[in-house]
Design a protein around this motif. Structure first.
Motif, PDB file in Angstrom:
ATOM      1  N   ARG A  58       0.880  -1.053  -0.036  1.00  0.00           N
ATOM      2  CA  ARG A  58      -0.001  -0.057   0.103  1.00  0.00           C
ATOM      3  C   ARG A  58       1.075   1.146   0.141  1.00  0.00           C
TER       4      ARG A  58
ATOM      5  N   ASP B  78     -12.814  -7.996  -0.323  1.00  0.00           N
ATOM      6  CA  ASP B  78     -14.104  -7.304   0.394  1.00  0.00           C
ATOM      7  C   ASP B  78     -15.222  -7.357  -0.700  1.00  0.00           C
TER       8      ASP B  78
ATOM      9  N   MET C 199     -13.816  -9.625   7.937  1.00  0.00           N
ATOM     10  CA  MET C 199     -13.054  -8.532   7.299  1.00  0.00           C
ATOM     11  C   MET C 199     -14.363  -8.039   6.381  1.00  0.00           C
ATOM     12  N   GLY C 200     -13.930  -7.049   5.614  1.00  0.00           N
ATOM     13  CA  GLY C 200     -14.498  -6.658   4.654  1.00  0.00           C
ATOM     14  C   GLY C 200     -14.575  -5.015   4.519  1.00  0.00           C
TER      15      GLY C 200
ATOM     16  N   GLU D 217     -16.653  -6.311  10.181  1.00  0.00           N
ATOM     17  CA  GLU D 217     -15.783  -5.355  11.021  1.00  0.00           C
ATOM     18  C   GLU D 217     -16.205  -3.896  10.949  1.00  0.00           C
TER      19      GLU D 217
ATOM     20  N   TYR E  94      -6.769 -11.890   9.803  1.00  0.00           N
ATOM     21  CA  TYR E  94      -6.049 -12.116   8.454  1.00  0.00           C
ATOM     22  C   TYR E  94      -5.793 -13.681   7.866  1.00  0.00           C
TER      23      TYR E  94
ATOM     24  N   ARG F 274      -7.197 -13.906   4.384  1.00  0.00           N
ATOM     25  CA  ARG F 274      -6.718 -13.449   3.261  1.00  0.00           C
ATOM     26  C   ARG F 274      -5.962 -14.276   2.533  1.00  0.00           C
TER      27      ARG F 274
HETATM   28  O1  F6P Z   1      -9.186  -5.044   1.696  1.00  0.00           O
HETATM   29  C1  F6P Z   1      -8.851  -6.111   2.385  1.00  0.00           C
HETATM   30  C2  F6P Z   1      -8.949  -6.075   3.733  1.00  0.00           C
HETATM   31  O2  F6P Z   1      -8.339  -7.177   4.310  1.00  0.00           O
HETATM   32  C3  F6P Z   1      -9.862  -5.497   4.272  1.00  0.00           C
HETATM   33  O3  F6P Z   1     -11.043  -6.541   4.641  1.00  0.00           O
HETATM   34  C4  F6P Z   1      -9.249  -4.868   5.900  1.00  0.00           C
HETATM   35  O4  F6P Z   1     -10.103  -4.173   6.415  1.00  0.00           O
HETATM   36  C5  F6P Z   1      -8.198  -4.610   5.274  1.00  0.00           C
HETATM   37  O5  F6P Z   1      -7.788  -5.201   4.167  1.00  0.00           O
HETATM   38  C6  F6P Z   1      -6.919  -4.442   6.370  1.00  0.00           C
HETATM   39  O6  F6P Z   1      -5.960  -3.671   5.619  1.00  0.00           O
HETATM   40  P1  F6P Z   1      -4.320  -4.016   6.117  1.00  0.00           P
HETATM   41  O7  F6P Z   1      -3.914  -5.246   5.236  1.00  0.00           O
HETATM   42  O8  F6P Z   1      -3.812  -2.827   5.569  1.00  0.00           O
HETATM   43  O9  F6P Z   1      -4.205  -4.463   7.657  1.00  0.00           O
END
Ligand code: F6P
Length: 322
Positions: free
Chosen positions: A74, A130, A172-173, A225, A252, A255
């Motif tokens: 990011r 998401d 998440m989402g 969330e 996580y 993911r």
């Molecule tokens: O956009 C995907 C996601 O996993 C969301 O569901 C969650 O809110 C966010 O990313 C978490 O972000 P990071 O990986 O920056 O902690």
């Protein structure tokens, strides 16, 4: 004339399906006469020149892996013009004149800014657990994520039933309740709280107390969330319903995981469409999946738009919010 080249990257939050999409995009690019490159670490790698030809060695063994082997980031630096210029020079010195970005809305907007600066055409492949990208019914990673959540809730249901407990499960989402709603329905949750549907705790309480009087000893509440209610809900169930309650934040784990068959097939469809779109001369198209068909939309039709949740999903979930 110099050969056209395309660089493929993954950007933003990782999602299952990114690896097959990157691999297939590289293979299909080759078959369409483009020289494929991989950019490692998303926009950060574009700035820092982490760009390599997508040779057989780099593409072999990608298909079944979760996360993204190209890695992601990011990247805030990309908002600064001087870094975008550096990124452009990295592409220019290799003759790369097209990009495929596999990621979410924020990544598409970053590439659109890059197009406005340097006119490098790009194709976007929607990928985020998401499922919150407007204009497409499906984003890569969602099916894998939903299956991980299903496994987790099924396991939690086993312990909940064994020891007469209630569980609040946070999914998440971000601001989107798609994962929570779909998971609540497919795991038989009794309660679901999401940003899209107003909830009524009094009504939920009366419904649950009636069922408790009728013999219910356990329950599952799936909380997105985005509503920020997981801790409160756990205390509320404990205190107002009188069932010992625990909170599990899935976090996580949602993911990762090897992409499901569905995500692999969708990766094929999106990746082929993305390369074909660039070869056809399109400049800023985002691949979409609407009513069972892969297509594409201009970035302007997608960026900054609120995703619309399927009305059937909302209708099916409403009884769990009251
Ligand atoms: O956009 C995907 C996601 O996993 C969301 O569901 C969650 O809110 C966010 O990313 C978490 O972000 P990071 O990986 O920056 O902690």
């Amino acid at each position: 004339m110099a050969e056209d080249s395309v660089a493929i990257m993954t950007s933003g939050g990782d999602a299952a399906g990114m690896n097959p999409a990157a691999m297939i995009a590289a293979q299909h690019a080759k078959s369409r006469g483009l020289k494929p490159y991989f950019i490692y670490e998303g926009l950060t790698g574009l700035i820092e020149d982490e760009i390599y030809e997508a040779t057989k060695d780099r593409t072999t063994g990608m298909l079944h892996k979760g996360g993204t082997l190209l890695r992601s980031s990011r990247c805030k630096l990309f908002f600064e013009e001087s870094y975008r210029k550096q990124a452009y020079e990295n592409l220019q010195k290799r003759g790369i004149n097209k990009l495929v970005v596999i990621g979410g809305d924020g990544s598409f907007r970053a590439l659109n800014q890059f197009y406005n600066d340097f006119h490098v055409p790009f194709a976007g492949i929607p990928a985020t657990i998401d499922n919150d990208i407007s204009g497409t019914d499906y984003c890569l990673g969602v099916d894998t994520c939903l299956n991980i959540i299903r496994n987790s809730i099924d396991s939690i249901r086993d312990t909940a039933m064994s020891i007469n407990r209630a569980f609040v499960i946070e999914t998440m989402g971000r601001d989107c309740g798609y994962l929570a709603m779909t998971s609540a329905l497919t795991s038989g949750a009794e309660i679901c709280l999401v940003p899209e549907i107003p909830y009524d705790l009094d009504a939920i309480g009366s419904r649950m107390l009636r069922e408790i009087a009728d013999g219910r000893k356990t329950l599952i509440a799936v909380v997105s969330e985005g509503v920020n209610m997981s801790d409160y809900m756990t205390r509320w169930i404990n205190d107002s319903l009188g069932i010992e309650a625990r909170l599990t934040t899935l976090g996580y784990i949602q993911r990762g995981g090897s992409p499901t068959v569905y995500d692999r097939m969708m990766a094929f469809k999106f990746a082929v469409a993305a390369i074909d779109s660039l070869v056809a001369g399109n400049k800023r198209q985002i691949m979409t999946f609407k009513e069972g068909h892969v297509g594409s939309k201009a970035i302007e039709e997608i960026a900054d738009q609120k995703p619309v949740m399927p009305s059937l999903l909302l209708d099916l979930c409403r009884p769990l919010c009251q």
